[in-house]
Design a protein around this motif. Structure first.
Motif, PDB file in Angstrom:
ATOM      1  N   ASN A 119       0.874  -1.186   0.000  1.00 43.61           N
ATOM      2  CA  ASN A 119       0.000   0.000   0.000  1.00 43.61           C
ATOM      3  C   ASN A 119       0.901   1.222   0.000  1.00 43.61           C
ATOM      4  O   ASN A 119       1.121   1.865   1.020  1.00 43.61           O
ATOM      5  N   ALA A 120       1.472   1.540  -1.163  1.00 44.24           N
ATOM      6  CA  ALA A 120       2.554   2.527  -1.260  1.00 44.24           C
ATOM      7  C   ALA A 120       2.151   3.900  -0.744  1.00 44.24           C
ATOM      8  O   ALA A 120       2.981   4.642  -0.226  1.00 44.24           O
ATOM      9  N   GLY A 121       0.881   4.267  -0.878  1.00 46.59           N
ATOM     10  CA  GLY A 121       0.459   5.603  -0.452  1.00 46.59           C
ATOM     11  C   GLY A 121       0.543   5.824   1.042  1.00 46.59           C
ATOM     12  O   GLY A 121       0.553   6.971   1.494  1.00 46.59           O
ATOM     13  N   VAL A 152      15.651   7.275   2.575  1.00 42.37           N
ATOM     14  CA  VAL A 152      16.745   6.478   2.015  1.00 42.37           C
ATOM     15  C   VAL A 152      18.048   7.227   2.232  1.00 42.37           C
ATOM     16  O   VAL A 152      18.209   8.365   1.788  1.00 42.37           O
ATOM     17  N   ASN A 153      18.954   6.586   2.953  1.00 41.01           N
ATOM     18  CA  ASN A 153      20.247   7.197   3.284  1.00 41.01           C
ATOM     19  C   ASN A 153      20.057   8.575   3.908  1.00 41.01           C
ATOM     20  O   ASN A 153      20.790   9.522   3.615  1.00 41.01           O
ATOM     21  N   GLY A 154      19.059   8.690   4.784  1.00 41.53           N
ATOM     22  CA  GLY A 154      18.805   9.918   5.521  1.00 41.53           C
ATOM     23  C   GLY A 154      17.985  10.952   4.798  1.00 41.53           C
ATOM     24  O   GLY A 154      17.704  12.010   5.342  1.00 41.53           O
ATOM     25  N   LYS A 155      17.568  10.679   3.534  1.00 39.18           N
ATOM     26  CA  LYS A 155      16.804  11.654   2.756  1.00 39.18           C
ATOM     27  C   LYS A 155      15.411  11.108   2.474  1.00 39.18           C
ATOM     28  O   LYS A 155      15.257   9.935   2.132  1.00 39.18           O
ATOM     29  N   GLU A 156      14.403  11.984   2.611  1.00 34.64           N
ATOM     30  CA  GLU A 156      13.020  11.571   2.384  1.00 34.64           C
ATOM     31  C   GLU A 156      12.752  11.392   0.890  1.00 34.64           C
ATOM     32  O   GLU A 156      13.168  12.199   0.067  1.00 34.64           O
ATOM     33  N   ILE A 157      12.053  10.308   0.544  1.00 32.19           N
ATOM     34  CA  ILE A 157      11.656  10.042  -0.839  1.00 32.19           C
ATOM     35  C   ILE A 157      10.243  10.585  -1.035  1.00 32.19           C
ATOM     36  O   ILE A 157       9.314  10.195  -0.328  1.00 32.19           O
ATOM     37  N   GLU A 158      10.087  11.483  -1.995  1.00 32.84           N
ATOM     38  CA  GLU A 158       8.777  12.063  -2.270  1.00 32.84           C
ATOM     39  C   GLU A 158       8.006  11.196  -3.267  1.00 32.84           C
ATOM     40  O   GLU A 158       8.584  10.571  -4.137  1.00 32.84           O
ATOM     41  N   ASP A 159       6.682  11.176  -3.097  1.00 34.18           N
ATOM     42  CA  ASP A 159       5.771  10.490  -4.016  1.00 34.18           C
ATOM     43  C   ASP A 159       6.157   9.027  -4.176  1.00 34.18           C
ATOM     44  O   ASP A 159       6.508   8.552  -5.259  1.00 34.18           O
ATOM     45  N   VAL A 160       6.092   8.277  -3.058  1.00 31.54           N
ATOM     46  CA  VAL A 160       6.401   6.846  -3.103  1.00 31.54           C
ATOM     47  C   VAL A 160       5.361   6.098  -3.938  1.00 31.54           C
ATOM     48  O   VAL A 160       5.687   5.184  -4.688  1.00 31.54           O
ATOM     49  N   GLY A 161       4.105   6.503  -3.853  1.00 33.44           N
ATOM     50  CA  GLY A 161       3.047   5.835  -4.609  1.00 33.44           C
ATOM     51  C   GLY A 161       1.688   6.259  -4.102  1.00 33.44           C
ATOM     52  O   GLY A 161       1.566   7.145  -3.251  1.00 33.44           O
ATOM     53  N   GLU A 162       0.655   5.620  -4.622  1.00 32.49           N
ATOM     54  CA  GLU A 162      -0.716   5.951  -4.277  1.00 32.49           C
ATOM     55  C   GLU A 162      -1.290   4.909  -3.332  1.00 32.49           C
ATOM     56  O   GLU A 162      -0.773   3.791  -3.198  1.00 32.49           O
ATOM     57  N   MET A 163      -2.392   5.273  -2.656  1.00 30.35           N
ATOM     58  CA  MET A 163      -3.076   4.342  -1.771  1.00 30.35           C
ATOM     59  C   MET A 163      -3.548   3.124  -2.574  1.00 30.35           C
ATOM     60  O   MET A 163      -4.158   3.253  -3.634  1.00 30.35           O
ATOM     61  N   GLY A 164      -3.268   1.939  -2.074  1.00 30.74           N
ATOM     62  CA  GLY A 164      -3.667   0.704  -2.721  1.00 30.74           C
ATOM     63  C   GLY A 164      -2.737   0.249  -3.817  1.00 30.74           C
ATOM     64  O   GLY A 164      -2.945  -0.817  -4.390  1.00 30.74           O
ATOM     65  N   GLN A 165      -1.704   1.028  -4.117  1.00 30.24           N
ATOM     66  CA  GLN A 165      -0.790   0.696  -5.221  1.00 30.24           C
ATOM     67  C   GLN A 165       0.351  -0.180  -4.718  1.00 30.24           C
ATOM     68  O   GLN A 165       0.925   0.068  -3.669  1.00 30.24           O
ATOM     69  N   GLN A 182       4.106  -1.308  -5.074  1.00 29.26           N
ATOM     70  CA  GLN A 182       5.343  -0.739  -5.607  1.00 29.26           C
ATOM     71  C   GLN A 182       6.519  -1.667  -5.298  1.00 29.26           C
ATOM     72  O   GLN A 182       6.630  -2.200  -4.194  1.00 29.26           O
ATOM     73  N   ARG A 183       7.379  -1.837  -6.296  1.00 25.67           N
ATOM     74  CA  ARG A 183       8.653  -2.560  -6.126  1.00 25.67           C
ATOM     75  C   ARG A 183       9.778  -1.543  -6.283  1.00 25.67           C
ATOM     76  O   ARG A 183       9.903  -0.928  -7.336  1.00 25.67           O
ATOM     77  N   LEU A 184      10.588  -1.375  -5.242  1.00 25.02           N
ATOM     78  CA  LEU A 184      11.628  -0.352  -5.236  1.00 25.02           C
ATOM     79  C   LEU A 184      12.969  -0.972  -4.884  1.00 25.02           C
ATOM     80  O   LEU A 184      13.045  -1.930  -4.109  1.00 25.02           O
ATOM     81  N   SER A 185      14.049  -0.389  -5.444  1.00 23.44           N
ATOM     82  CA  SER A 185      15.408  -0.842  -5.155  1.00 23.44           C
ATOM     83  C   SER A 185      16.270   0.376  -4.871  1.00 23.44           C
ATOM     84  O   SER A 185      16.168   1.395  -5.575  1.00 23.44           O
ATOM     85  N   TYR A 186      17.138   0.276  -3.832  1.00 20.30           N
ATOM     86  CA  TYR A 186      18.006   1.387  -3.472  1.00 20.30           C
ATOM     87  C   TYR A 186      19.422   0.874  -3.193  1.00 20.30           C
ATOM     88  O   TYR A 186      19.617  -0.240  -2.698  1.00 20.30           O
ATOM     89  N   THR A 187      20.408   1.737  -3.514  1.00 21.82           N
ATOM     90  CA  THR A 187      21.812   1.440  -3.314  1.00 21.82           C
ATOM     91  C   THR A 187      22.435   2.552  -2.464  1.00 21.82           C
ATOM     92  O   THR A 187      21.760   3.555  -2.174  1.00 21.82           O
TER      93      THR A 187
END
Length: 269
Positions: free
Chosen positions: A234-236, A242-255, A257-262
């Motif tokens: 439920n991405a919304g 990530v690494n101390g920084k906020e990620i904007e617009d992760v996704g919508e309610m009910g969506q 999401q598959r995410l990868s970070y380095t």
């Protein structure tokens, strides 16, 4: 897109419909993958009507909905076509709490006003009693030792100026949190806001390091030397740092999401 006079079998398949819409929108598979964060092999497989790589029925429906929105189709109509062609009936509401990728609706609870009033009355009585007896003990102790009352001592300090050493400035908690993140690792903190979400996390070796449902207000932190792969049900409702920084617009309610970070994410600029 739907036509009430023709059956689902007479219409193009879900994969063919998504592929044709992508071509009409003049988008490449790479561009669709970048905008939806659905991996390129999975996009290719879905366009070939191969949903085995999605990881299950729930994820397949979530990917179809996400891809339909990206190429300009109505997600509800594409999901309806998917259900008709694959014989999927709308899922009934379960008796026990389970993960639902399409929409997670927390069940409302009725407030227990009687218990709340009793607890408030007990708290007030306890606070008044504690203050009364604590005040008497402080005054008696001050008189026995010949010391001035707390109020008199406070007035003397205000009249004569504050004494003692000044406390050093403390760093801002958010700055300390960012500074504490190792520069050579990838650190992801997931916090749930405004709902609940199913979450799974794999490390760079592909090993599952977390899987479960997080409730509103809960958070988890994950660290790896090279890469972290996340699946959000439920991405919304998920806030990511990530690494101390906020990620904007992760996704919508009910969506889904598959995410990868380095360690280098998120990239500046």
């Amino acid at each position: 897109m739907s036509n009430g006079n023709s059956s689902a079998k007479d219409r193009p398949s879900v994969g063919r419909t998504l592929q044709q819409a992508r071509i009409d929108a003049k988008m490449t598979v790479d561009e669709v993958s970048s905008s939806t964060r659905v991996r390129i092999p999975i996009v290719h497989a879905i366009e070939q009507d191969d949903f085995s790589r999605c990881g299950g029925e729930v994820y397949a429906r979530g990917h179809v909905r996400t891809l339909a929105r990206a190429v300009g189709l109505d997600p509800a109509e594409v999901i309806e076509l998917y259900n008709e062609q694959h014989g999927v009936a709308p899922a009934p509401v379960p008796a026990a709490p389970v993960f639902e990728a399409e929409r997670i609706r927390p069940e409302p609870r009725r407030p227990n006003w009687t218990a709340a009033m009793v607890a408030a009355i007990v708290a007030v009585i306890g606070f008044v009693g504690f203050t009364f007896f604590s005040g008497d003990e402080d005054d008696a102790s001050a008189r026995a030792e010949g010391n001035p009352s707390p109020s008199a001592t406070q007035q003397q300090q205000e009249g004569g100026g504050q004494q003692g050493t000044e406390q050093p400035d403390r760093p801002d908690p958010s700055e300390s949190a960012v500074a504490a993140v190792p520069a050579d690792k990838v650190t992801v903190r997931a916090t749930i806001q405004g709902g609940e979400s199913w979450l799974s996390v794999h490390d760079s070796s592909g090993q599952l390091i977390y899987e479960g449902v997080l409730q509103d207000g809960q958070s988890e932190t994950f660290t790896d030397d090279e890469q972290l792969d996340l699946v959000l049900g439920n991405a919304g409702a998920v806030q990511l740092h990530v690494n101390g920084k906020e990620i904007e617009d992760v996704g919508e309610m009910g969506q889904v999401q598959r995410l990868s970070y380095t360690p280098g994410d998120p990239e500046e600029g």
